[in-house]
Design a protein around this motif. Structure first.
Motif, PDB file in Angstrom:
ATOM      1  N   ILE A 242       1.899   0.527 -10.809  1.00 48.57           N
ATOM      2  CA  ILE A 242       2.189   1.683 -10.237  1.00 48.57           C
ATOM      3  C   ILE A 242       1.523   2.359 -10.378  1.00 48.57           C
ATOM      4  N   SER A 251       4.488   2.629  -6.140  1.00 48.05           N
ATOM      5  CA  SER A 251       3.743   0.965  -6.609  1.00 48.05           C
ATOM      6  C   SER A 251       3.160   0.977  -4.903  1.00 48.05           C
ATOM      7  N   SER A 253       0.723  -1.449  -2.528  1.00 51.12           N
ATOM      8  CA  SER A 253       0.776  -2.816  -2.618  1.00 51.12           C
ATOM      9  C   SER A 253      -0.016  -3.236  -1.884  1.00 51.12           C
ATOM     10  N   VAL A 321       9.788   4.420  -7.611  1.00 50.43           N
ATOM     11  CA  VAL A 321       9.645   3.489  -9.348  1.00 50.43           C
ATOM     12  C   VAL A 321      10.888   4.066  -9.453  1.00 50.43           C
TER      13      VAL A 321
END
Length: 393
Positions: A242, A251, A253, A321
């Motif tokens: 985060i 977020s 990834s 988020v």
């Protein structure tokens, strides 16, 4: 499959009857999954009802917790200390497909509702027992709640990041809910086996075993190779994935090389592509803390929505988020048709999720509110045909 004419449901489990002697969350959520898929679930409650009927966040005399785990069921009040009511349950079982209970080990034996007793009355019965810690062993008869399972299963230390950090609870009752999903899957698997063999069976499931199996897929790699176990679990990362940005959090990834390169270009930092610490997937994993520190530094001063657009256009896996309110208003969940609204006769207008799985060949379209306590007692009792086997067993 027994066909029950006194209630019509649709969905893949239409025609399946479930006798539900569960309370709180893990059992009731599992039986609601079955009810949502078309099963006729008869919930047996004591005179004061399931514990969750009395918890906070209420309207019209109903708790949200009870409403969210017991829709599409029928409620029958029974006194489990009364032989006549035990006989009534046994009569129900003779024409049922599934029996589910989550009492502490040994309680159903004392009540005369064990698998050994009920399977004589109905050899095709699928009998599911859910426990907290297990059915034997030093903790089997201890009281159990979700945080205790999180602690004993090592989920709290997984959540902390390493064995040396302060353990942390997952801020949702994950063991309870995961056990519910596992229980419903196991029941349908046993029903499928019955279609092949013609016989029911006993199925046992503990919350502790459910979480241990769940963790092994990704969090127990250091204990997989016998003889090479980790003595102390090192931190997977000192960071959550985060990132703080202007106007909120994102977020991000990154797994593949193309995603790392896309992140570099989308943030105006092509130099990171040539950083020897991050050249490959393995190196980015080995140097994960440095990578995450660098990523945070790169995005800290960027506007959330502008950055989100840039990342999405570049093909970087990312998401905003969201708060709970933002989540239910997000256009993707709206596109999925995930939320449904309907009226409860006393609690008013309700909003819930539809069942997660959508059956396109056998759609389950029923949506009935969680029942009032004992709402269907008279109806169910009136439908029973007295059977001397139930009284004699």
């Amino acid at each position: 499959m027994a066909q029950h004419s006194d209630i019509q449901r649709n969905g893949p489990l239409s025609g399946i009857r479930v006798i539900d002697l569960t309370a709180v969350v893990s059992g009731p959520m599992s039986t609601m999954i079955l009810a949502d898929q078309g099963a006729d679930v008869i919930k047996i409650e004591r005179a004061d009802g399931d514990f969750t009927r009395h918890v906070a966040t209420r309207r019209g005399g109903h708790s949200a917790s009870y409403l969210n785990n017991n829709r599409n069921k029928r409620s029958v009040v029974a006194d489990l200390k009364n032989p006549d009511d035990i006989a009534m349950i046994k009569t129900l079982v003779q024409d049922a497909d599934v029996f589910i209970q989550n009492f502490r080990p040994g309680v159903v034996d004392r009540l005369g509702l064990s698998y050994e007793v009920l399977s004589v009355l109905n050899p095709r019965l699928v009998y599911m027992s859910i426990s907290g810690f297990g059915f034997d062993g030093p903790l089997a008869n201890k009281p159990v709640y979700d945080p205790l399972i999180q602690a004993l299963s090592a989920l709290t230390t997984v959540q902390a990041g390493s064995d040396e950090e302060r353990p942390r609870l997952v801020r949702t009752i994950l063991p309870d809910k995961l056990t519910a999903v596992q229980a419903s899957q196991a029941v349908t698997a046993a029903l499928f086996a019955r279609e092949r063999t013609g016989k029911g069976q006993k199925v046992t499931l503990s919350m502790l075993d459910t979480v241990a199996a769940f963790l092994w897929a990704s969090d127990m790699n250091g204990h997989t190779f016998v003889g090479d176990e980790m003595e102390v679990e090192a931190s997977q990362s000192f960071h959550d994935l985060i990132y703080e940005v202007k106007g909120g959090y994102l977020s991000i990834s990154i797994m593949q090389n193309k995603h790392w390169e896309a992140l570099a270009h989308a943030t105006g930092r092509p130099d990171i592509i040539d950083d020897e610490r991050f050249k490959t997937t393995e190196l980015r994993d080995i140097n994960r803390d440095a990578r995450l520190d660098l990523t945070q530094e790169m995005v800290r001063d960027l506007d959330r929505d502008t950055l989100l657009t840039a990342l999405e256009e570049a093909g970087v896996p990312c998401a905003p988020v969201l708060t709970r309110r933002e989540m239910r208003q997000h256009p993707q969940l709206e596109a999925n048709g995930m939320f449904v609204e309907y009226d409860h006769p006393t609690a008013g207008r309700l909003r819930q999720t539809r069942p997660a799985a959508v059956f396109h060949g056998t759609p389950a379209t029923d949506l009935r509110p969680a029942p009032e306590l004992g709402e269907h007692t008279a109806e169910v009792r009136a439908s029973l045909t007295p059977n001397p086997l139930a009284d004699a067993s």
